[in-house]
Design a protein around this motif. Structure first.
Motif, mmCIF file in Angstrom:
data_model
loop_
_atom_site.group_PDB
_atom_site.id
_atom_site.type_symbol
_atom_site.label_atom_id
_atom_site.label_comp_id
_atom_site.label_asym_id
_atom_site.label_seq_id
_atom_site.Cartn_x
_atom_site.Cartn_y
_atom_site.Cartn_z
ATOM 1 N N ASP A 181 0.913 -1.065 0.074
ATOM 2 C CA ASP A 181 -0.014 -0.089 0.040
ATOM 3 C C ASP A 181 0.934 1.260 -0.012
ATOM 4 O OD1 ASP A 181 -2.418 -1.211 0.053
ATOM 5 O OD2 ASP A 181 -2.471 -1.302 2.253
ATOM 6 N N GLN A 182 0.122 2.384 -0.167
ATOM 7 C CA GLN A 182 0.950 3.572 -0.163
ATOM 8 C C GLN A 182 0.160 4.393 0.811
ATOM 9 O OE1 GLN A 182 3.500 5.140 -1.904
ATOM 10 N NE2 GLN A 182 3.175 6.934 -0.373
ATOM 11 N N TRP A 183 0.989 4.610 1.875
ATOM 12 C CA TRP A 183 0.573 5.241 3.145
ATOM 13 C C TRP A 183 1.176 6.619 2.937
ATOM 14 C CZ3 TRP A 183 -3.251 4.043 6.491
ATOM 15 C CH2 TRP A 183 -3.537 2.760 6.424
ATOM 16 N N PHE A 184 0.192 7.846 3.082
ATOM 17 C CA PHE A 184 0.733 9.081 3.043
ATOM 18 C C PHE A 184 0.928 9.813 4.657
ATOM 19 C CE2 PHE A 184 -1.277 8.453 -0.795
ATOM 20 C CZ PHE A 184 -0.403 8.714 -1.693
ATOM 21 N N SER A 185 1.701 10.897 4.753
ATOM 22 C CA SER A 185 1.680 11.392 6.052
ATOM 23 C C SER A 185 1.856 12.878 5.634
ATOM 24 C CB SER A 185 2.974 10.971 7.010
ATOM 25 O OG SER A 185 2.947 11.803 8.311
ATOM 26 N N ILE A 186 1.425 13.868 6.489
ATOM 27 C CA ILE A 186 1.682 15.189 6.375
ATOM 28 C C ILE A 186 3.027 15.897 6.851
ATOM 29 C CG2 ILE A 186 -0.955 15.805 6.254
ATOM 30 C CD1 ILE A 186 -0.462 17.135 8.951
ATOM 31 N N GLU A 187 3.531 14.728 7.560
ATOM 32 C CA GLU A 187 4.985 14.946 8.165
ATOM 33 C C GLU A 187 6.167 14.659 7.152
ATOM 34 O OE1 GLU A 187 5.114 16.879 10.850
ATOM 35 O OE2 GLU A 187 2.950 16.706 11.433
ATOM 36 N N PRO A 188 7.142 15.257 6.946
ATOM 37 C CA PRO A 188 7.413 16.751 7.632
ATOM 38 C C PRO A 188 7.008 17.789 7.207
ATOM 39 C CG PRO A 188 9.493 15.951 6.680
ATOM 40 C CD PRO A 188 8.326 15.010 6.453
#
Length: 126
Positions: free
Chosen positions: A94-101
């Motif tokens: 899967d492709q998990w996204f994060s707003i960090e950094p």
């Protein structure tokens, strides 16, 4: 988790609207002549702030799910369809996204994937 939602609403949702998507967070739809492009955000159940974006395509008009429920096209979400694609997913993962950094880098990555691989998936279902 609320910080992630707020950041996405402020930085990514306006870009989705520029691409023709309507709806309210986390579910969006883009009406085409014969199809509806659906997009939704799904968050990590453990509260890490990570999320995936799923895409699906449905025919126009009322939609009947595989379990027999009829849903108006204005209420349809990705979760109502069996066939969907995770934006940026690679085979076997899967492709998990994060707003960090940096949220701006995440938004740029998502928009790039949506306009390339995501659009290819959406077009393949027309």
């Amino acid at each position: 988790m609320q910080k992630v939602r707020t950041q996405l609403k402020e930085h990514l949702v306006p870009e989705l609207r520029n691409l023709g998507f309507k709806g309210s967070f986390p579910h969006f739809r883009r009406i085409r002549e014969q199809r509806i492009h659906l997009l939704t955000f799904q968050f990590d159940k453990y509260g890490t702030g990570r999320f995936v974006i799923e895409l699906a395509v449905a025919p126009r008009g009322p939609f009947t799910t595989s379990w027999g429920k009829e849903i108006a096209e204005g209420k349809l979400t990705v979760h109502d369809l069996n066939e969907r694609q995770r934006l940026g997913a690679i085979e076997g993962g899967d492709q998990w996204f994060s707003i960090e950094p940096h949220i701006s880098e995440t938004v740029d990555e998502i928009l790039e994937l949506l306009q390339t691989k995501g659009q290819k998936f959406l077009d393949s279902k027309n």
